[in-house]
Design a protein around this motif. Sequence first.
Motif, PDB file in Angstrom:
ATOM      1  N   UNK A   9      26.959 -34.938  -7.716  1.00 32.07           N
ATOM      2  CA  UNK A   9      27.872 -36.159  -8.096  1.00 32.07           C
ATOM      3  C   UNK A   9      27.028 -37.113  -9.009  1.00 32.07           C
ATOM      4  N   UNK A  10      27.644 -37.999  -9.508  1.00 38.85           N
ATOM      5  CA  UNK A  10      27.023 -38.811 -10.604  1.00 38.85           C
ATOM      6  C   UNK A  10      26.141 -40.026  -9.669  1.00 38.85           C
ATOM      7  N   UNK A  11      25.101 -40.224  -9.924  1.00 35.17           N
ATOM      8  CA  UNK A  11      24.132 -41.146  -9.517  1.00 35.17           C
ATOM      9  C   UNK A  11      23.744 -41.885 -10.536  1.00 35.17           C
ATOM     10  N   UNK A  12      22.263 -42.007 -10.640  1.00 34.15           N
ATOM     11  CA  UNK A  12      21.924 -42.596 -11.860  1.00 34.15           C
ATOM     12  C   UNK A  12      22.003 -41.710 -13.101  1.00 34.15           C
ATOM     13  N   UNK A  13      21.983 -40.332 -12.803  1.00 34.06           N
ATOM     14  CA  UNK A  13      22.192 -39.434 -13.934  1.00 34.06           C
ATOM     15  C   UNK A  13      23.606 -39.003 -13.892  1.00 34.06           C
ATOM     16  N   UNK A  14      24.218 -39.465 -15.027  1.00 28.51           N
ATOM     17  CA  UNK A  14      25.610 -39.588 -15.223  1.00 28.51           C
ATOM     18  C   UNK A  14      26.040 -37.965 -15.365  1.00 28.51           C
ATOM     19  N   UNK A  40      23.308 -36.810  -1.139  1.00 30.93           N
ATOM     20  CA  UNK A  40      23.313 -37.157   0.383  1.00 30.93           C
ATOM     21  C   UNK A  40      23.733 -38.460   0.561  1.00 30.93           C
ATOM     22  N   UNK A  41      23.091 -39.322  -0.456  1.00 30.92           N
ATOM     23  CA  UNK A  41      23.458 -40.673  -0.071  1.00 30.92           C
ATOM     24  C   UNK A  41      24.577 -41.137  -0.897  1.00 30.92           C
ATOM     25  N   UNK A  42      25.396 -40.278  -1.511  1.00 29.10           N
ATOM     26  CA  UNK A  42      26.702 -40.546  -2.204  1.00 29.10           C
ATOM     27  C   UNK A  42      27.821 -39.763  -1.555  1.00 29.10           C
ATOM     28  N   UNK A  43      27.643 -39.573  -0.150  1.00 27.37           N
ATOM     29  CA  UNK A  43      28.683 -38.803   0.687  1.00 27.37           C
ATOM     30  C   UNK A  43      30.113 -39.544   0.674  1.00 27.37           C
ATOM     31  N   UNK A  44      29.995 -40.825   0.593  1.00 25.35           N
ATOM     32  CA  UNK A  44      31.322 -41.265   0.707  1.00 25.35           C
ATOM     33  C   UNK A  44      31.956 -41.084  -0.800  1.00 25.35           C
ATOM     34  N   UNK A  45      31.432 -40.967  -1.893  1.00 23.58           N
ATOM     35  CA  UNK A  45      31.967 -40.384  -3.017  1.00 23.58           C
ATOM     36  C   UNK A  45      32.291 -38.893  -3.127  1.00 23.58           C
ATOM     37  N   UNK A  46      31.609 -38.264  -2.376  1.00 23.93           N
ATOM     38  CA  UNK A  46      31.820 -36.781  -2.205  1.00 23.93           C
ATOM     39  C   UNK A  46      33.082 -36.561  -1.436  1.00 23.93           C
ATOM     40  N   UNK A  47      33.299 -37.437  -0.345  1.00 20.29           N
ATOM     41  CA  UNK A  47      34.435 -37.448   0.344  1.00 20.29           C
ATOM     42  C   UNK A  47      35.611 -38.001  -0.461  1.00 20.29           C
ATOM     43  N   UNK A  99      35.760 -32.983   6.029  1.00 19.88           N
ATOM     44  CA  UNK A  99      35.633 -34.109   4.824  1.00 19.88           C
ATOM     45  C   UNK A  99      35.700 -35.297   5.728  1.00 19.88           C
ATOM     46  N   UNK A 100      36.699 -35.485   6.545  1.00 13.98           N
ATOM     47  CA  UNK A 100      36.974 -36.654   7.454  1.00 13.98           C
ATOM     48  C   UNK A 100      35.596 -37.072   8.126  1.00 13.98           C
ATOM     49  N   UNK A 101      34.872 -36.269   8.728  1.00 14.59           N
ATOM     50  CA  UNK A 101      33.834 -36.548   9.794  1.00 14.59           C
ATOM     51  C   UNK A 101      32.433 -36.512   9.388  1.00 14.59           C
ATOM     52  N   UNK A 102      32.194 -35.761   8.443  1.00 16.98           N
ATOM     53  CA  UNK A 102      30.953 -35.574   7.945  1.00 16.98           C
ATOM     54  C   UNK A 102      29.994 -36.668   7.814  1.00 16.98           C
ATOM     55  N   UNK A 103      30.290 -37.938   7.098  1.00 23.65           N
ATOM     56  CA  UNK A 103      29.412 -38.744   6.937  1.00 23.65           C
ATOM     57  C   UNK A 103      28.976 -39.430   8.350  1.00 23.65           C
ATOM     58  N   UNK A 141      20.424 -38.331   8.642  1.00 22.96           N
ATOM     59  CA  UNK A 141      20.141 -37.548   7.396  1.00 22.96           C
ATOM     60  C   UNK A 141      20.438 -38.417   6.221  1.00 22.96           C
ATOM     61  N   UNK A 142      19.517 -38.845   5.540  1.00 24.36           N
ATOM     62  CA  UNK A 142      19.825 -39.451   4.017  1.00 24.36           C
ATOM     63  C   UNK A 142      19.313 -38.770   3.127  1.00 24.36           C
ATOM     64  N   UNK A 143      18.469 -37.939   3.150  1.00 22.74           N
ATOM     65  CA  UNK A 143      17.960 -37.304   1.949  1.00 22.74           C
ATOM     66  C   UNK A 143      17.761 -35.830   2.211  1.00 22.74           C
TER      67      UNK A 143
END
Length: 269
Positions: free
Chosen positions: A144-149, A172-179, A212-216, A224-226
Amino acid sequence: MSDAPTGKVWFVGAGPGDPELLTIKGQGLIARADAILFAGSLVSEAAMRWAREGCEIQDSKGMALEAITDWLIARAGKNKTVVRLQTGDPGLYGALIEMVQPLDAKGIDVGVVPGVSSAMASAAAGVESLTLPEVTQTVILTRVAGRTPMPEGESLQALARHRCTLCIFLSMTLLKKVQRELLAAGWHADAPILVVHKASWPDEEKIVHGTIATIREKCQAENINSQAMIIASPTIGARQWPALKKSRLYDKHFTHRFRKAEKKQETTS
Ligand code: SAH
């Protein structure tokens, strides 16, 4: 005689972490390298166990792109065999071309040795198949897009509409966005998700199954964050499915190049 350097820079895929997942070709190159520059943040130093004595070994952690290419050019320019050891496969999120272009400009020969990508290692860790007959026959490797669009048309939401397997790197740090994007694409909140942290790393691998609901929450609980692969796929968990469409590859009634089909029994009713 030409002035072109005879050294060569090999971009070698180190695989996902377990040194035994390095290819035999990669191992051979490490063994005969004069100089090795490895991507310290991810590549297991254990991969260096095959380097010969006297081989110059350096961690590229903290080096910017130009410093990396200067380092490679300086050694290859002295006719040395140089290995740039990269995590997984060098052709995936590895800045390969950015490193190759300056070498091309100096006339330095370049070779690439593919590696086992963390996408494959993560599926293997979870005993999952990324494709299943009549479920999905397509795999998308993305982020997903982070600093790299993301380029146009490649948002996770757009890709997820294919309902195929999605191997999501660097997110991984953008899991909310993935959901959020999976749900926006119409995936059910109960859809299974697999997260593998440090796939194949001896003693460090963590496998988290969720939806999708529980993974975060589950990943937070595991800290796990990286260094993790997120696999969203309608194939996840198939090992437990009671009814599975079988692959035609091993169907005894299906002829292919190496095997003739058995004749179907006539059924009389
Ligand atoms: N070229 C590498 C990817 C480099 S980008 C490859 O082919 O695997 C770095 C991202 O790869 C990380 O953010 C993570 O998403 C993934 N990754 C790399 N090694 C991993 C591992 N051992 N387990 C899980 N994910 C990994």
